[in-house]
Write an enzyme that holds these catalytic residues in place. Structure first.
Site, PDB file in Angstrom:
ATOM      1  N   ASP A   1      -5.189  -0.942  -8.291  1.00 34.08           N
ATOM      2  CA  ASP A   1      -4.912  -1.855  -7.177  1.00 34.08           C
ATOM      3  C   ASP A   1      -5.807  -3.071  -7.389  1.00 34.08           C
ATOM      4  O   ASP A   1      -6.777  -3.286  -6.681  1.00 34.08           O
ATOM      5  CB  ASP A   1      -5.252  -1.119  -5.874  1.00 34.08           C
ATOM      6  CG  ASP A   1      -4.975  -1.948  -4.635  1.00 34.08           C
ATOM      7  OD1 ASP A   1      -4.487  -3.082  -4.765  1.00 34.08           O
ATOM      8  OD2 ASP A   1      -5.279  -1.459  -3.537  1.00 34.08           O
TER       9      ASP A   1
ATOM     10  N   HIS B   1       0.811  -1.225   0.000  1.00 29.48           N
ATOM     11  CA  HIS B   1       0.000   0.000   0.000  1.00 29.48           C
ATOM     12  C   HIS B   1       0.841   1.271   0.000  1.00 29.48           C
ATOM     13  O   HIS B   1       0.476   2.258  -0.640  1.00 29.48           O
ATOM     14  CB  HIS B   1      -0.998  -0.041   1.165  1.00 29.48           C
ATOM     15  CG  HIS B   1      -2.003  -1.130   1.005  1.00 29.48           C
ATOM     16  ND1 HIS B   1      -2.277  -2.058   1.985  1.00 29.48           N
ATOM     17  CD2 HIS B   1      -2.765  -1.484  -0.066  1.00 29.48           C
ATOM     18  CE1 HIS B   1      -3.188  -2.919   1.539  1.00 29.48           C
ATOM     19  NE2 HIS B   1      -3.500  -2.594   0.306  1.00 29.48           N
TER      20      HIS B   1
ATOM     21  N   ASP C   1      -5.398 -10.412  -9.448  1.00 29.77           N
ATOM     22  CA  ASP C   1      -4.639 -11.061 -10.511  1.00 29.77           C
ATOM     23  C   ASP C   1      -5.487 -11.052 -11.788  1.00 29.77           C
ATOM     24  O   ASP C   1      -6.707 -10.948 -11.713  1.00 29.77           O
ATOM     25  CB  ASP C   1      -4.308 -12.496 -10.087  1.00 29.77           C
ATOM     26  CG  ASP C   1      -3.652 -12.521  -8.707  1.00 29.77           C
ATOM     27  OD1 ASP C   1      -2.574 -11.950  -8.568  1.00 29.77           O
ATOM     28  OD2 ASP C   1      -4.256 -13.072  -7.770  1.00 29.77           O
TER      29      ASP C   1
END
Ligand code: AAT
Length: 295
Positions: free
Chosen positions: A170, A76, A173
């Site tokens: 963000d 983050h 997959d």
């Protein structure tokens, strides 16, 4: 999967519970589970939360690790501070995915950010974060955060031109709902909604995972932006412990002009990010350079 263990401090010492992430057909990573806290099947994926002895609370989606208490700060901080400290004046930021709130938390540490919009496809991820990850959910509850539940691809398509200074992808997959977030069409749309000098930073998987076509994703980014760089970092709970992100822009270099005053303030209160790490994160091992040589 269950395994018999002799040295557990669990209530039933003979029956240990283990979590295993299968990275592919050959390699996996395991954690000892102290307690299962939450399981829900959303319209998009299975959302699980459990308490591990080694990494604290863990959030998984379809069984794949999204974040753990112990090492979430690496991911983050890096995905947020690097683009925000290179952009000279980031005021409006879009986060796509990131429903746990960790990226928003880091983005909103920057006082110059007037509004951070989050577009997460799965409301169940946001709910799980609010219930089980208070340290992440501070980002979701921040007064300058705006939460939108929906598909990031559609959100970007429907956003006006020049709306954001920085876009952070963000995402999960590139399987299931995450696939569209790695395509060339998507990056072209991201470019359209960026202000001039805007930056996109995108989650780009582990350079060790040969089943992920890094060159293709960078090629897609390169189609939309004139310069694309790979950034690396170490995340022990993610596949191979070694992660990468793509930094793309038409005019910003990823580390030549870091806003040092702002960066010094951010590094003081960070657990991973500092100015040296920022610069060194773009130093790539040869096997990764080789993967990107034709991009
Ligand atoms: N910050 C924690 C790390 C993540 S979570 C990625 C988020 O992207 C998930 O909550 C998922 O629901 C969301 N997502 C997936 N597809 C879309 C979409 N099309 N639009 C909006 N949100 C989406 C990333 C972990 C990295 C991978 C580790 N193996």
């Amino acid at each position: 999967p269950y395994a018999l263990g002799a040295d557990s401090d669990n209530a039933s010492p003979s029956l240990d519970l283990w979590y295993q992430e299968r990275h592919n057909d050959e390699i996996s990573f395991g954690l000892h589970v102290k307690k299962t806290l939450h399981t829900v099947q959303s319209p998009f994926q299975r959302v699980d939360v459990f308490e591990s002895t080694g990494f604290g609370r863990v959030l998984t989606l379809d069984g794949l690790m999204m974040c753990s208490d112990r090492d979430e700060f690496v991911y983050h901080e890096m995905i947020s501070h690097v683009p925000l400290l290179v952009h000279p004046n980031p005021r409006r930021v879009l986060v796509i995915g990131g429903g746990d709130g960790g990226t928003l938390r880091e983005v909103l540490r920057h006082d110059c950010v007037e509004e951070a919009v989050l577009c997460e496809i799965d409301g169940e991820v946001v709910e799980a974060a609010r219930q089980f990850f208070p340290a992440l959910a501070v980002g979701l509850n921040h007064p300058r955060a705006k939460i939108h539940i929906g598909d990031g691809v559609e959100f970007v398509k429907n956003s006006p031109k020049g709306e954001f200074d920085v876009v952070i992808v963000d995402s999960t997959d590139p399987i299931g709902p995450g696939v569209g977030l790695f395509s060339g069409e998507f990056y072209n749309e991201v470019k359209r909604i960026l202000t001039p000098g805007g930056i996109v930073m995108a989650q780009c998987e582990s350079p060790w995972e040969n089943k992920f076509d890094l060159a293709k994703v960078y090629g897609n980014l390169k189609h939309a932006f004139s310069s694309v760089y790979s950034m690396v970092g170490t995340i022990p709970s993610y596949p191979y412990g070694y992660w990468s992100w793509g930094f793309a822009s038409d005019s910003q270099h990823p580390f030549e002009k870091i806003d040092l005053d702002r960066a010094k303030a951010i590094e003081k209160a960070s657990k991973y990010y500092n100015i040296d790490i920022h610069r060194s994160a773009f130093a790539l091992p040869n096997f990764l350079r080789q993967k990107l040589v034709n991009v």
